[in-house]
Design an enzyme around this catalytic site. Structure first.
Site, PDB file in Angstrom:
ATOM      1  N   ARG A 160       0.789  -1.053   0.028  1.00 33.41           N
ATOM      2  CA  ARG A 160      -0.042   0.039   0.098  1.00 33.41           C
ATOM      3  C   ARG A 160       1.003   1.152  -0.109  1.00 33.41           C
ATOM      4  NH1 ARG A 160      -2.068  -3.705   4.014  1.00 33.41           N
ATOM      5  NH2 ARG A 160      -3.925  -4.594   3.240  1.00 33.41           N
ATOM      6  N   LYS A 185      -1.755  -2.694   7.940  1.00 33.89           N
ATOM      7  CA  LYS A 185      -2.954  -2.101   8.943  1.00 33.89           C
ATOM      8  C   LYS A 185      -3.021  -2.879  10.077  1.00 33.89           C
ATOM      9  CE  LYS A 185      -6.135  -1.169   5.057  1.00 33.89           C
ATOM     10  NZ  LYS A 185      -7.443  -1.610   4.372  1.00 33.89           N
ATOM     11  N   HIS A 259      -1.960   2.127  -6.163  1.00 32.62           N
ATOM     12  CA  HIS A 259      -2.678   1.095  -5.790  1.00 32.62           C
ATOM     13  C   HIS A 259      -2.766   0.049  -7.416  1.00 32.62           C
ATOM     14  CE1 HIS A 259      -4.932  -0.290  -2.367  1.00 32.62           C
ATOM     15  NE2 HIS A 259      -6.017  -0.681  -3.242  1.00 32.62           N
ATOM     16  N   ARG A 262      -0.278  -2.250  -7.001  1.00 29.25           N
ATOM     17  CA  ARG A 262      -0.714  -3.295  -5.943  1.00 29.25           C
ATOM     18  C   ARG A 262      -1.600  -4.305  -6.654  1.00 29.25           C
ATOM     19  NH1 ARG A 262      -1.092  -4.414  -0.514  1.00 29.25           N
ATOM     20  NH2 ARG A 262      -2.970  -5.339   0.375  1.00 29.25           N
TER      21      ARG A 262
END
Length: 343
Positions: A160, A185, A259, A262
């Site tokens: 991320r 996260k 992203h 990703r």
């Protein structure tokens, strides 16, 4: 002690989201944006100040009106509307624990349904498009070497953008089994192996830093010597993708973000026949269902690829299924079958 709306909002952010749930700063910032919008909506609707908001003011009906205003006045997409609703539900679930008399209000808010969103495959890049972007930076300069290392690491790790921005020099391990540790996260860390190309790009950038006398614990820094932010990284990705589009037509007119890289990393790992569990851990997904979406994209890409191949019967189109044949062909087929029984 009288529990006020202001007290609950403050406690929600300082204790619940951070301490209890362990959310990242970016996630907490997203909750903050939602609460600011909700508070502003309530204040304007009732012509009051934030400190005078009463808990009973915010009903399920008001929440629905607020969500409607997000779509009609702010132009929010259903996905964004759903994200705001999820934040409000989390807030009222927290409120119900502290103010039991609002449990019924909480139940009604929890019952508000999410809007259906269009299921689109995550955007990704082909190997050729990735190469076109990775070779864009001028590695003879400090900034170019930095961007080359940044893009290479972004593709290698599928991290991320905030995870990439947070990488420090101590997170790099370039021994016999090179890897990088990223913090995702919930402040969970994971180690991701590095390709030799990535190690070489990072080493080239670090050598440039030493030549310039730059000392910083952060891996990626801007021209002022400050840590490169996720917004700065996003701008560099857009810049190089736009430049690459000049000699890679398939990139023209597309919105390429960190992203996108990703998604691309995940898809390419799947297409290299890696186990879905490996992809889940590589990307730092909590749920394997999230990683499974790339299986669907991979199968679709393979289907489109095989459609471009000539049929195996010498190039002739396959015979149409019987139920799709025009009436005249059905008639002729019946005639053909009858002919077989003629002596």
């Amino acid at each position: 002690m009288t529990i006020t709306f202001s007290y609950l909002v403050t406690t929600f952010f300082t204790s619940h989201l951070s301490a209890e749930l362990g959310l990242s700063d970016n996630s907490i910032a997203s909750y903050s944006d939602c609460m600011k919008l909700l508070i502003d909506y309530v204040c304007k609707r009732f012509t009051i100040q934030p400190e005078t908001i009463d808990l009973s003011t915010i009903t399920s009906e008001l929440v629905l009106d607020f969500l409607h205003s997000l779509e009609t006045k702010r132009g929010n997409a259903p996905a964004t509307r759903n994200q705001r609703l999820a934040a409000i539900k989390t807030f009222f679930h927290f409120i119900a624990r502290h103010v039991p008399e609002l449990m019924q209000t909480n139940e009604r808010i929890q019952a508000i349904k999410l809007k259906r969103t269009e299921h689109l495959p995550p955007p990704s890049l082909t190997a050729e498009e990735v190469d076109a972007i990775l070779t864009t930076p001028d590695q003879q300069t400090l900034i170019g070497a930095r961007d080359a290392a940044l893009l290479q690491l972004l593709y290698n790790t599928g991290a991320r953008v905030q995870e990439l921005a947070d990488i420090s020099m101590s997170d790099l391990h370039v021994g016999s089994a090179p890897s990088v540790t990223v913090t995702g996260k919930g402040r969970k860390t994971r180690a991701i192996p590095l390709w030799q190309e990535t190690v070489d790009a990072i080493s080239r950038y670090v050598d440039f830093r030493k030549q310039e006398g730059i000392e910083s614990e952060h891996l990626f820094i801007n021209a002022k010597g400050d840590p490169l932010t996720r917004f700065g990284i996003g701008r560099r990705v857009v810049l190089h993708a736009t430049t690459a589009a000049n000699h890679c037509p398939s990139l023209q007119g597309r919105s390429i973000t960190p992203h996108t890289f990703r998604h691309t990393t995940a898809l390419h790992l799947i297409e290299a026949n890696n186990d879905i569990g490996v992809v889940k851990d590589w990307l730092g997904h909590e749920d394997i269902k999230t990683a499974s979406q790339y299986l669907e994209v991979s199968i679709e890409r393979k289907r489109k690829a095989i459609e471009k191949l000539p049929p195996p019967d010498g190039g002739l189109p396959p015979e149409s299924p019987q139920w799709r044949q025009p009436a005249i062909l059905k008639f002729l087929n019946r005639c053909s079958r009858q002919a077989r029984y003629v002596a």
